[in-house]
Structures are given as structure tokens and as C-alpha cells.
Design an enzyme around this catalytic site. Structure first.
Site, short mmCIF file in Angstrom:
data_model
loop_
_atom_site.label_atom_id
_atom_site.label_comp_id
_atom_site.label_asym_id
_atom_site.label_seq_id
_atom_site.Cartn_x
_atom_site.Cartn_y
_atom_site.Cartn_z
N HIS A 144 0.80 -1.23 0.00
CA HIS A 144 0.00 0.00 0.00
C HIS A 144 0.83 1.28 0.00
CE1 HIS A 144 -3.50 -2.36 0.14
NE2 HIS A 144 -3.70 -2.43 1.43
N HIS A 216 -9.87 2.29 0.10
CA HIS A 216 -9.73 1.21 1.08
C HIS A 216 -10.67 1.36 2.28
CE1 HIS A 216 -7.71 -1.89 3.44
NE2 HIS A 216 -6.84 -2.09 2.45
N GLU A 354 -11.91 -3.54 -2.81
CA GLU A 354 -10.98 -2.59 -3.42
C GLU A 354 -10.84 -2.89 -4.91
OE1 GLU A 354 -7.33 -3.03 -0.95
OE2 GLU A 354 -8.74 -4.21 0.27
#
Length: 389
Positions: A144, A216, A354
Site C-alpha cells: 500500500h 480502502h 478494493e
């Protein structure tokens, strides 16, 4: 795309500077005139003040978003009886979101959402090394965006349209977190009168780079964020998924879901098969995988997921222009995080959906490319449509 272009063309940056300076309880000027609701969201350790902006629609829904991480902090949606409740996990102030233990609640994740194996990739003959900030199965990877990804950066308010839309911008310098190229990104949140929350991301670069901007949020449609989502009914229109190794990195195979607990083509309770003796579920501690959409639409929108809470009747439909969706069932929430209203977030009290490009795509030439070049514009649209039945 037309609406976004209109937003970006509005010459109102100077007027919106008030958004960054407004103290708690004040309002900021909107590009459409009037006042845009803004309040203090607390201060970062260096004294920088974060802000919270409230979007509303004609149906009475609200979405609160912050300029820290271009984050969705809360969203209220009605149940079958018309009762509104917040359906997202999150925190009451910016300090929770700045904590490294924050599992990306509501964040706009970047530069690259999901995982990159061993924090390394090659582009145009040059190898790049990124932070390895995650170790599933004891195998380090980049997750991420790294140690300080886009979710922990201050974004600038670029434009807004009262009362339902706001655009944030962040400029990531060449070399930030190890990525090549200066990347200019925008995130637009729009709450429509059709009870849709639209998240739209764009990006441009001055040299070739890799990108996978991802939204997210953690959803629990019951309105009680302490309850399990195992009884939520999930549909994923996907005939294949990406198996992973012990480090949760895709092996490169596109495996069929038919005959496995990964098949959500028909509406199925999340908890119905999550504990089955199946290798993918054992590696992920439950559902934490990328599903490849059967009929993606890169030039428009295709349904990526549908989830329903049978008790409240709330329904969430997610549509996107991306080829895949990561479904994460909250396996690593462990009761150590306390969020809004003093709620303790236990295991599987929320789920993530996502939409995205494929994980570890920079290391898999057979996957859809994650490379962005100068002169190109990255564009990711994700629409969350709420209803009740």
C-alpha cells in the site's frame, strides 16, 4: 470524466485556500458559491492541522472526508426502515489515521495499492527498491505505498462543489518511497442524489512509473461496527481469482473459482465457507484475495461486487473501470483498535472491496500493465451505490 474536467478547470484555488486555514467550526468557500462545511480534525505531530469536510445529498446521506490521506472517515446510509447509520470503520481524529497500526481505514492508497514482492521491481532496465513494510508468512513485501504512503500524506483541496463534491490533490516527488517520477494525483469524492458515493482518481507523471491507486474503506452495513460481517451476503461477478504464495503474492496463475469456496457468482454468506480446508483460505487467514472480473469495462463501469446485510436490508453495489477487485474479510482485525463511538474492532467486523489493477503487476508481465508514462493519464473510477430492500 467530463465532470472531473470541469472541476479541474475551475479557477478557484485562491478562494479554496480558506479551507486550509479555517479553524474548527468554520466553513470554506465553495467553487459554486456559498460555504462548504469544514471542521478541524486534529493536528499532526508537526503541528499541521487536518480538516474534515462534510458532503450531503438530497436523500439525507452524509459522507465525511479528510484532507489527510484523502480519507473517507464516515458515511451514513439508510436501512430498510429509513434509519440512518454510519457503515464504515474509522477514527474520531487524525491521530488514529496517522498511526502506523491503522489498517488503512477509508484511505486513498498509493502509489501502489496491494503488494509488490520483496519491495522490488524493474522498469526500463532499472531496478527500484521500495520499503518492505509487511511480512505475511514471514516473507517481506511492499504494501500500500510503503512506510508513508498516500494514506499518511496531507492533500490539498483543489476544488469543490457545494454540497456534494470535493477534489484533493497530492504531488509525490520523484524518489518518494523509492518510486520513480514526480506523480501528480487527484482524488474526487462525490455524493450523488442517487445515493452513490463516487471515488475518482487521476494521475500524471513526468517519467515512467508504476501506479495502482486504491480506495480502502472498511464496510459493515449493519450499522453496528462491532458485529461480524460473516452474515453479509456477497456476490462477486468473477470466474477467476489470483492464487498466492505464503507471502500473499500472486503466483501468476488465474485460477477458476468454480467448485471452490472462492465462488461468489451466486449470492453467498461470507461466513458460510470461510473456514473450509482450502489452501487459499489457509494462506490468507480467510478471504484476502484478488478476483478477476468476468466482464470488466475499462472504458466505462462494470459491476465489481454486491453485498447485502440481511438484517438491516442495506445493500452496497460497487462498480468500477478496473479489471479486478480485492475482497478482504477483516481477518487481521484483532480487537486492539478502538474507533468511532468507542467501538472495538474485532476480527471480521468489516470487509473491504478494493477495485484495482492486479497485485504485484510490475513483476508479472503477463498481468495488465501498471506502468504510467509521461503524456498519459491514469484514471480509476469507483462507484458505491447504496440502497435497502
Amino acid at each position: 470524466m467530463k465532470a472531473l474536467n470541469q472541476l479541474m478547470l475551475v479557477s478557484a484555488v485562491a478562494a479554496l485556500a480558506a479551507c486550509k486555514e479555517a479553524p474548527a467550526g468554520d466553513s470554506a468557500t465553495s467553487t459554486t458559491g456559498g460555504e462548504f462545511p469544514v471542521e478541524s480534525f486534529g493536528k499532526l505531530p508537526d503541528g499541521t492541522e487536518a480538516h474534515l469536510y462534510t458532503l450531503t445529498n438530497a436523500a439525507g446521506m452524509t459522507a465525511k472526508v479528510s484532507d489527510f490521506g484523502a480519507t473517507l472517515v464516515s458515511l451514513t446510509a439508510p436501512d430498510k426502515d429509513g434509519h440512518f447509520a454510519d457503515v464504515t470503520h474509522g477514527y474520531t481524529s487524525v491521530s488514529g489515521y496517522d498511526n502506523k497500526d491503522n489498517p488503512y481505514f477509508g484511505a486513498s492508497v498509493g502509489r501502489f495499492g496491494n503488494r509488490i514482492a520483496h519491495g522490488k521491481f524493474s522498469l526500463d532496465g532499472q531496478e527500484y527498491t521500495l520499503a518492505t513494510n509487511n511480512e505475511p508468512g514471514g516473507i517481506p513485501c511492499h504494501l500500500h505505498g510503503g512506510d508513508v504512503g498516500f494514506n499518511r500524506r496531507m492533500w490539498t483541496v483543489k476544488s469543490s462543489e457545494l454540497p456534494s463534491s470535493i477534489t484533493f490533490e497530492y504531488i509525490s516527488k520523484d524518489g518518494e518511497e523509492g518510486y520513480p517520477g514526480t506523480l501528480t494525483s487527484t482524488i474526487t469524492y462525490t455524493l450523488t442524489d442517487a445515493n452513490e458515493l463516487k471515488w475518482e482518481a487521476t494521475a500524471t507523471t513526468d517519467k515512467p512509473t508504476v501506479i495502482n491507486l486504491v480506495h480502502h474503506s472498511y464496510w459493515n452495513l449493519s450499522g453496528d461496527q462491532t458485529t461480524s460481517i460473516n452474515d453479509h451476503i456477497l456476490t462477486l461477478p468473477a470466474d477467476k481469482y489470483l492464487p498466492t504464495d505464503a507471502g500473499l503474492i500472486p503466483t501468476g496463475e488465474l485460477a477458476p473459482v468454480a467448485g471452490t469456496p472462492m465462488d461468489f457468482n451466486s449470492p453467498t454468506a461470507i461466513g458460510e465457507r470461510v473456514e473450509q480446508d482450502f489452501e487459499a483460505l489457509k494462506l490468507g487467514g480467510g478471504y484476502d484475495h484478488c478476483w478477476v472480473l468476468t466482464n470488466p469495462d475499462t472504458n466505462g463501469l462494470a459491476l465489481a461486487a454486491r453485498v447485502k446485510d440481511p438484517k438491516s436490508g442495506r445493500v452496497l453495489e460497487v462498480s468500477s473501470n478496473q479489471p479486478a477487485v480485492q475482497f478482504y474479510g477483516g481477518n487481521f482485525l484483532d480487537g486492539t483498535l478502538t474507533g468511532k463511538n468507542g467501538d472495538v474492532y474485532g476480527r471480521r467486523t468489516a470487509l473491504c472491496l478494493e477495485t484495482e489493477g492486479f497485485p504485484d503487476a510490475p513483476n508479472h508481465p503477463e498481468f495488465p500493465s501498471a506502468v504510467l508514462k509521461p503524456g498519459e493519464t491514469y484514471h480509476h473510477v469507483m462507484v458505491h451505490k447504496f440502497s435497502a430492500e
